[in-house]
Design an enzyme around this catalytic site. Sequence first.
Site, short mmCIF file in Angstrom:
data_model
loop_
_atom_site.label_atom_id
_atom_site.label_comp_id
_atom_site.label_asym_id
_atom_site.label_seq_id
_atom_site.Cartn_x
_atom_site.Cartn_y
_atom_site.Cartn_z
N GLU A 130 0.84 -1.21 0.00
CA GLU A 130 0.00 0.00 0.00
C GLU A 130 0.87 1.26 0.00
O GLU A 130 0.59 2.23 -0.71
CB GLU A 130 -0.94 -0.01 1.21
CG GLU A 130 -1.96 -1.16 1.12
CD GLU A 130 -2.96 -1.17 2.27
OE1 GLU A 130 -2.52 -1.39 3.41
OE2 GLU A 130 -4.15 -0.95 2.03
N GLU A 175 -3.35 -10.01 3.86
CA GLU A 175 -4.56 -9.66 4.63
C GLU A 175 -5.67 -10.67 4.38
O GLU A 175 -6.40 -11.06 5.29
CB GLU A 175 -5.07 -8.27 4.24
CG GLU A 175 -4.18 -7.13 4.67
CD GLU A 175 -3.17 -6.75 3.60
OE1 GLU A 175 -2.77 -7.62 2.79
OE2 GLU A 175 -2.76 -5.57 3.58
C1 1HE Z 1 6.46 -8.48 12.15
C2 1HE Z 1 5.79 -8.32 10.91
C3 1HE Z 1 4.56 -7.60 10.92
C4 1HE Z 1 7.60 -9.41 10.56
N1 1HE Z 1 4.09 -7.14 12.09
N2 1HE Z 1 5.94 -8.00 13.28
N3 1HE Z 1 1.85 -8.49 6.61
C5 1HE Z 1 2.13 -9.75 6.85
O1 1HE Z 1 1.26 -10.57 7.07
C6 1HE Z 1 3.60 -10.08 6.72
C7 1HE Z 1 4.11 -10.79 7.93
N4 1HE Z 1 5.55 -11.03 7.82
C8 1HE Z 1 6.09 -12.01 7.06
O2 1HE Z 1 5.42 -12.74 6.33
C9 1HE Z 1 7.57 -12.20 7.17
O3 1HE Z 1 8.02 -11.61 8.39
C10 1HE Z 1 8.39 -11.57 6.00
C11 1HE Z 1 8.16 -12.36 4.71
C12 1HE Z 1 8.04 -10.10 5.79
C13 1HE Z 1 9.91 -11.60 6.36
O4 1HE Z 1 10.28 -12.94 6.70
P1 1HE Z 1 11.64 -13.17 7.52
O5 1HE Z 1 11.83 -14.67 7.63
O6 1HE Z 1 12.74 -12.38 6.92
O7 1HE Z 1 11.39 -12.52 8.98
P2 1HE Z 1 10.57 -13.10 10.24
O8 1HE Z 1 11.43 -14.07 11.00
O9 1HE Z 1 9.21 -13.59 9.82
O10 1HE Z 1 10.31 -11.80 11.09
C14 1HE Z 1 11.35 -11.15 11.82
C15 1HE Z 1 10.71 -10.39 12.96
O11 1HE Z 1 9.83 -9.38 12.42
C16 1HE Z 1 9.80 -11.28 13.80
O12 1HE Z 1 9.84 -10.78 15.13
P3 1HE Z 1 10.77 -11.46 16.27
O13 1HE Z 1 10.55 -10.59 17.48
O14 1HE Z 1 10.27 -12.87 16.40
O15 1HE Z 1 12.18 -11.39 15.74
C17 1HE Z 1 8.42 -11.04 13.23
O16 1HE Z 1 7.39 -11.29 14.16
C18 1HE Z 1 8.52 -9.56 12.91
N5 1HE Z 1 7.56 -9.17 11.90
N6 1HE Z 1 6.52 -8.91 9.96
C19 1HE Z 1 4.78 -7.35 13.24
N7 1HE Z 1 3.88 -7.38 9.80
C20 1HE Z 1 -3.38 -0.56 7.01
S1 1HE Z 1 -3.82 -2.13 6.87
C21 1HE Z 1 -2.48 -3.01 6.34
C22 1HE Z 1 -2.76 -4.47 6.48
C23 1HE Z 1 -1.49 -5.25 6.61
O17 1HE Z 1 -0.42 -4.80 6.28
S2 1HE Z 1 -1.63 -6.81 7.26
C24 1HE Z 1 0.02 -7.31 7.55
C25 1HE Z 1 0.50 -8.03 6.40
#
Ligand code: 1HE
Length: 260
Positions: free
Chosen positions: A114, A134
Amino acid sequence: MTHPDLTLNLRGEQSEVAVVTLNRAAKRNALNDGLILAIRDLFQNLPRSVRAAVIDGSGEHFCAGLDLSELSERDAGEGVMHSRMWHAALDCVEKGSVPVIAALHGAVVGGGLELASACHIRVADETTFYALPEGTRGIFVGGGGAVRVPKLIGAARMTDMMLTGRVYNAADGERIGLAQYLVPTGTALDKAIELATRIATNAPMTNYALMHALPRIAEQPADHGLFTEALMASIAQSAPEAKERVRAFLEGKAAKVTKG
Ligand code: 1HE
């Protein structure tokens, strides 16, 4: 700028290019409320020298979207306000004072897509991938994606991405229109800065017309659009700078168009 997760660097001989970096690599540049408000404030208050901007993300990914850890306890009314806060912030990117180029790599997902969609040009390197998770997380887009993403790729492709969780790789993303440039791994920022530096040399009124008139004309009925175009064209060409540029070409002092 003051937010720890958002940095501003000025580039170019006259500090005419702003490079804005999401600096929350440990959380994959997930956008919490503070970061969204910081983006709004920064784009509302760009230094006067700035003529074009670039947004990029630190670490392995451009942006993982909404910070999901903040999602949990909102009621319906708060949800509306939260979405409207994103709208206001991303409007400051799209309808601000200067063209903005997104330099993409790694994940460009959810709210990250976005944000990228609110920019005027997207440059992606070969590691880039796009998704709208989402749909599979039981939520909906809320940061303007329902309006901006279909303008890039059409409602059918966005519906498919959200219904099925489909992920587009960098090459397919460029093919369908998510990005305008596909560049080798690690070079998206350099390419985006190169483009921004070139854009910064345009007449400001032309850049303004492209950012503010073109998208509105696209939403007007054709007859209204043609009328708006005529008004905008006459305002742009009456600027002293436009006259100078045209004269320079006629006197053989300005660059010709060359084969791409
Ligand atoms: C996060 C987030 C997040 C990572 N919010 N903490 N977005 C999603 O559904 C995407 C969610 N994220 C992923 O699918 C993956 O993290 C990635 C593909 C982006 C990256 O993968 P990777 O293997 O490099 O990293 P990771 O091990 O998954 O994440 C590293 C850390 O970042 C981990 O935290 P930690 O404390 O365990 O180290 C994750 O929890 C954190 N993290 N992404 C919070 N999104 C206005 S409306 C908009 C609607 C949306 O955007 S919905 C969200 C969609």
